[in-house]
Structure formats: C-alpha cells, structure tokens
Design a protein around this motif. Sequence first.
Motif, PDB file in Angstrom:
ATOM      1  N   ASP A 123      -3.175  22.290  21.385  1.00 22.56           N
ATOM      2  CA  ASP A 123      -2.220  22.025  20.313  1.00 22.56           C
ATOM      3  C   ASP A 123      -0.978  22.890  20.481  1.00 22.56           C
ATOM      4  OD1 ASP A 123      -3.958  20.192  19.164  1.00 22.56           O
ATOM      5  OD2 ASP A 123      -4.979  21.747  17.985  1.00 22.56           O
ATOM      6  N   LYS A 124      -0.063  22.717  19.538  1.00 23.33           N
ATOM      7  CA  LYS A 124       1.149  23.532  19.548  1.00 23.33           C
ATOM      8  C   LYS A 124       0.787  25.000  19.344  1.00 23.33           C
ATOM      9  CE  LYS A 124       4.054  19.841  17.650  1.00 23.33           C
ATOM     10  NZ  LYS A 124       4.954  19.440  16.535  1.00 23.33           N
ATOM     11  N   GLY A 125       1.517  25.869  19.998  1.00 23.88           N
ATOM     12  CA  GLY A 125       1.211  27.298  19.923  1.00 23.88           C
ATOM     13  C   GLY A 125       0.159  27.734  20.922  1.00 23.88           C
ATOM     14  N   HIS A 126      -0.352  26.808  21.744  1.00 22.49           N
ATOM     15  CA  HIS A 126      -1.338  27.100  22.777  1.00 22.49           C
ATOM     16  C   HIS A 126      -0.882  26.500  24.101  1.00 22.49           C
ATOM     17  CE1 HIS A 126      -3.507  27.527  19.003  1.00 22.49           C
ATOM     18  NE2 HIS A 126      -4.408  28.253  19.631  1.00 22.49           N
ATOM     19  N   GLY A 140       5.943  36.814  22.784  1.00 25.79           N
ATOM     20  CA  GLY A 140       7.269  36.548  23.349  1.00 25.79           C
ATOM     21  C   GLY A 140       7.433  35.137  23.871  1.00 25.79           C
ATOM     22  N   THR A 141       6.433  34.274  23.675  1.00 20.08           N
ATOM     23  CA  THR A 141       6.526  32.883  24.138  1.00 20.08           C
ATOM     24  C   THR A 141       6.155  31.939  23.000  1.00 20.08           C
ATOM     25  OG1 THR A 141       4.234  32.839  24.935  1.00 20.08           O
ATOM     26  CG2 THR A 141       5.933  33.564  26.494  1.00 20.08           C
ATOM     27  N   PHE A 142       6.483  30.652  23.169  1.00 22.10           N
ATOM     28  CA  PHE A 142       6.158  29.630  22.174  1.00 22.10           C
ATOM     29  C   PHE A 142       5.923  28.299  22.872  1.00 22.10           C
ATOM     30  CE2 PHE A 142      10.518  28.669  23.022  1.00 22.10           C
ATOM     31  CZ  PHE A 142      10.700  27.331  22.696  1.00 22.10           C
ATOM     32  N   ASN A 143       5.298  27.381  22.129  1.00 22.96           N
ATOM     33  CA  ASN A 143       5.084  26.018  22.611  1.00 22.96           C
ATOM     34  C   ASN A 143       5.125  25.074  21.421  1.00 22.96           C
ATOM     35  OD1 ASN A 143       4.415  23.717  24.070  1.00 22.96           O
ATOM     36  ND2 ASN A 143       2.225  24.108  23.947  1.00 22.96           N
ATOM     37  N   ASP A 144       6.095  24.186  21.390  1.00 25.29           N
ATOM     38  CA  ASP A 144       6.258  23.246  20.285  1.00 25.29           C
ATOM     39  C   ASP A 144       5.825  21.831  20.656  1.00 25.29           C
ATOM     40  OD1 ASP A 144       8.235  22.790  22.120  1.00 25.29           O
ATOM     41  OD2 ASP A 144       9.905  22.790  20.675  1.00 25.29           O
ATOM     42  N   GLN A 145       5.054  21.692  21.740  1.00 27.65           N
ATOM     43  CA  GLN A 145       4.581  20.379  22.174  1.00 27.65           C
ATOM     44  C   GLN A 145       3.072  20.435  22.425  1.00 27.65           C
ATOM     45  OE1 GLN A 145       6.860  19.114  25.566  1.00 27.65           O
ATOM     46  NE2 GLN A 145       8.819  19.163  24.467  1.00 27.65           N
ATOM     47  N   HIS A 147      -0.177  20.188  24.581  1.00 25.34           N
ATOM     48  CA  HIS A 147      -0.683  20.403  25.944  1.00 25.34           C
ATOM     49  C   HIS A 147       0.455  20.656  26.950  1.00 25.34           C
ATOM     50  CE1 HIS A 147      -4.408  20.355  28.261  1.00 25.34           C
ATOM     51  NE2 HIS A 147      -3.698  19.900  29.276  1.00 25.34           N
ATOM     52  N   GLN A 148       1.232  21.681  26.624  1.00 28.75           N
ATOM     53  CA  GLN A 148       2.302  22.097  27.525  1.00 28.75           C
ATOM     54  C   GLN A 148       2.252  23.604  27.699  1.00 28.75           C
ATOM     55  OE1 GLN A 148       4.353  20.083  29.231  1.00 28.75           O
ATOM     56  NE2 GLN A 148       3.430  18.250  28.301  1.00 28.75           N
ATOM     57  N   LYS A 149       2.905  24.088  28.735  1.00 34.16           N
ATOM     58  CA  LYS A 149       2.971  25.518  28.990  1.00 34.16           C
ATOM     59  C   LYS A 149       3.893  26.195  27.969  1.00 34.16           C
ATOM     60  CE  LYS A 149       0.457  26.236  32.753  1.00 34.16           C
ATOM     61  NZ  LYS A 149      -0.641  27.217  32.793  1.00 34.16           N
ATOM     62  N   CYS A 150       3.570  27.430  27.637  1.00 31.90           N
ATOM     63  CA  CYS A 150       4.403  28.191  26.712  1.00 31.90           C
ATOM     64  C   CYS A 150       5.691  28.634  27.408  1.00 31.90           C
ATOM     65  CB  CYS A 150       3.644  29.412  26.198  1.00 31.90           C
ATOM     66  SG  CYS A 150       2.159  29.002  25.236  1.00 31.90           S
ATOM     67  N   LYS A 151       6.760  28.720  26.605  1.00 30.05           N
ATOM     68  CA  LYS A 151       8.076  29.100  27.136  1.00 30.05           C
ATOM     69  C   LYS A 151       8.555  30.387  26.465  1.00 30.05           C
ATOM     70  CE  LYS A 151       9.281  25.104  25.745  1.00 30.05           C
ATOM     71  NZ  LYS A 151      10.028  23.878  25.348  1.00 30.05           N
ATOM     72  N   PRO A 152       9.366  31.194  27.162  1.00 24.58           N
ATOM     73  CA  PRO A 152       9.851  32.455  26.565  1.00 24.58           C
ATOM     74  C   PRO A 152      10.782  32.199  25.385  1.00 24.58           C
ATOM     75  CG  PRO A 152      10.106  32.465  28.961  1.00 24.58           C
ATOM     76  CD  PRO A 152       9.771  31.066  28.570  1.00 24.58           C
ATOM     77  N   ILE A 171       5.035  28.833  17.686  1.00 26.30           N
ATOM     78  CA  ILE A 171       5.238  27.390  17.651  1.00 26.30           C
ATOM     79  C   ILE A 171       6.696  26.996  17.841  1.00 26.30           C
ATOM     80  CG2 ILE A 171       4.941  25.322  16.212  1.00 26.30           C
ATOM     81  CD1 ILE A 171       2.587  26.629  14.911  1.00 26.30           C
ATOM     82  N   SER A 172       7.623  27.853  17.459  1.00 32.16           N
ATOM     83  CA  SER A 172       9.040  27.497  17.550  1.00 32.16           C
ATOM     84  C   SER A 172       9.862  28.673  18.055  1.00 32.16           C
ATOM     85  CB  SER A 172       9.565  27.041  16.184  1.00 32.16           C
ATOM     86  OG  SER A 172       9.467  28.090  15.247  1.00 32.16           O
TER      87      SER A 172
END
Length: 300
Positions: A123-126, A140-145, A147-152, A171-172
């Motif tokens: 899910d988002k945030g993972h 220091g990273t987030f993921n708003d999509q 099943h995607q990799k987290c971004k700085p 998440i954002s």
Amino acid sequence: MAVILWTLVLSVLIQGCLSSVGQPESGCMKWRPEGENVCCDACHPGNRRVKECGPDPKGLCTPCDSDYYTNDPKDYKCQMCTECMGAQVLVKKCTATSDTVCGCIEGHICGDEHCSFCVHKCDKGHEPTDKRTCRPCPDGTFNDQIHQKCKPWSTKCPNPDQVIVASANKISDIKCNTTSAVTVSAVTVSAVTVSAVTVPKQPDRTQDEGSVAFFVVPSVFLMTLIIIIMIIAVAVKTSSKTDEEKKTKKETIKTPIIRTPTDDPETLIAIECSFHEAQQEQGSSSESLASKDSSDRLIV
C-alpha cells in the motif's frame, strides 16, 4: 439399402467436420521451392516444424500436442502450458497458440510482466522488498502509489515564489503554495480572530441567578430538616436513658436482703442472744404498763 448407405456417409462427414472445428490448420503455411523439394519458412499457428525441406509442405509441420503451445512459426518444439499455482488464479486457459494467463488473489500482485508469480501488494507508505514482502518507507522517503518504490522527500519548493505549507510524511511529499496565497490566508484568519474578539457574547446573569436559587433553596430546606431530625433523635435517646436509670434505682431499693442460713455455732448464739434481749425488753414494757394502771386506780 442405398438410403442407409448415404446416411452413414453423411454422418461420418459431419463428425469429421465437427472434429476439425477449433483445431489449427496443420502443415507449412509459407514455403519456397528448393529443387525438387520445398522448404518451409513458417508453419501454421499452433504447429511446430518437423524438418525444413521436403517434397510435401504438409509434412514439414505438425500440430502441438495437448497442454502444449507455440507462438514461433519456425520453432521445432512446442512449450508446455503454464499451470497457475499458489496465490495465482486462472484467467485464461492455454491454447495451441498461446500460454495460460494467470492472475493473483486479492491482496497480491503479479511479480513480473508475465505474472509468473505473485507477491504481496504494498500500500501507500510502503515499498516491495527482494523477499516479495512489503516494508514501511524509510525515514526521509515517501510513496503515494500502490506497490512502488519509496522516493526521497523534497527539500525545497519547485518554484521560487512558493513556500512550504505542510511537512512531508511516509505517504506524501512536502506541500508548497505561493507566497501571496499564504499572505491572504493569514490576513483572513487574523480578520476572523479580531472579529471574534471584538464582539464578545454577554453572559445571561438572570439565568445564572435563577440557577443558583434553584439549587440553594432546596439545599437549605434539606439541611434544616436534617438538623430537626437529629435534635428529636437525641431527645428521645436521652429520655429513654433517664427512664431506664429510674427503673434500675427503684428496683435496687425494693430488693429485700436475704440472709443465707448458716450452721455456724457462734452465729446461732448471737441470734439467740438477740432474741432473749428482745423478750426482756418486751417484759419490762409489760411491767411498766401494769404499774401505771395500779397507780391510776389508787388515785381514783
């Protein structure tokens, strides 16, 4: 007899037609002459090549067996159909020209473009891991999509006239807004605050006084009633105690003294002496009365 014969022939032809329906055409689809032979460049779909050249184009290719397929017109062997296993579910069955299509159960997602395996859906945030599991985004990273990799996180706004209005989280990313919009918002909030302060609501003292009287009057009445009950109880208790003391004192006075009989000789002698003294006193009194009567008679 002729009618029966024609019926049998017609049934055989119908069965042959029905059995051929849905089956791929066999043999070579595209060939070229090569001396006395022909060489096949492409087999019909669902056929594998047996040999490259020969006298008959149909003998150069043969259909794949059941549970096998091929999508290469020049391939010499067919591929075994894939079987959906584990977290996979069947989406489309295997044919002579295409492999099985598999999907994944709820909460999972295909691990590659062919969906040859399934992994947990993050899910988002993972983000997904190499072990086909999910983990929270590192600091220091987030993921708003999904099943995607987290971004700085971003460290500044993309435009120079923007300022950060919200911090980033798992998440954002940070949220930015233009300086003018932020100023207008601040002015609006200040105006609302000032108006709220300059127009206070007057308290309703009449209602407060009524509430106080409503609670005070019953309380005073209740306290007075309790005090009266306590005084009556003390008076009754004191009266009961006085009556009991009088009754006890009266019983003590009226109670006769009972002497216990005894066989002690000294005690018996004392009692006898007392009895004789009493008789003597009684005798003396009788004599005195007799003497007085005699004197009275002489005088007369």
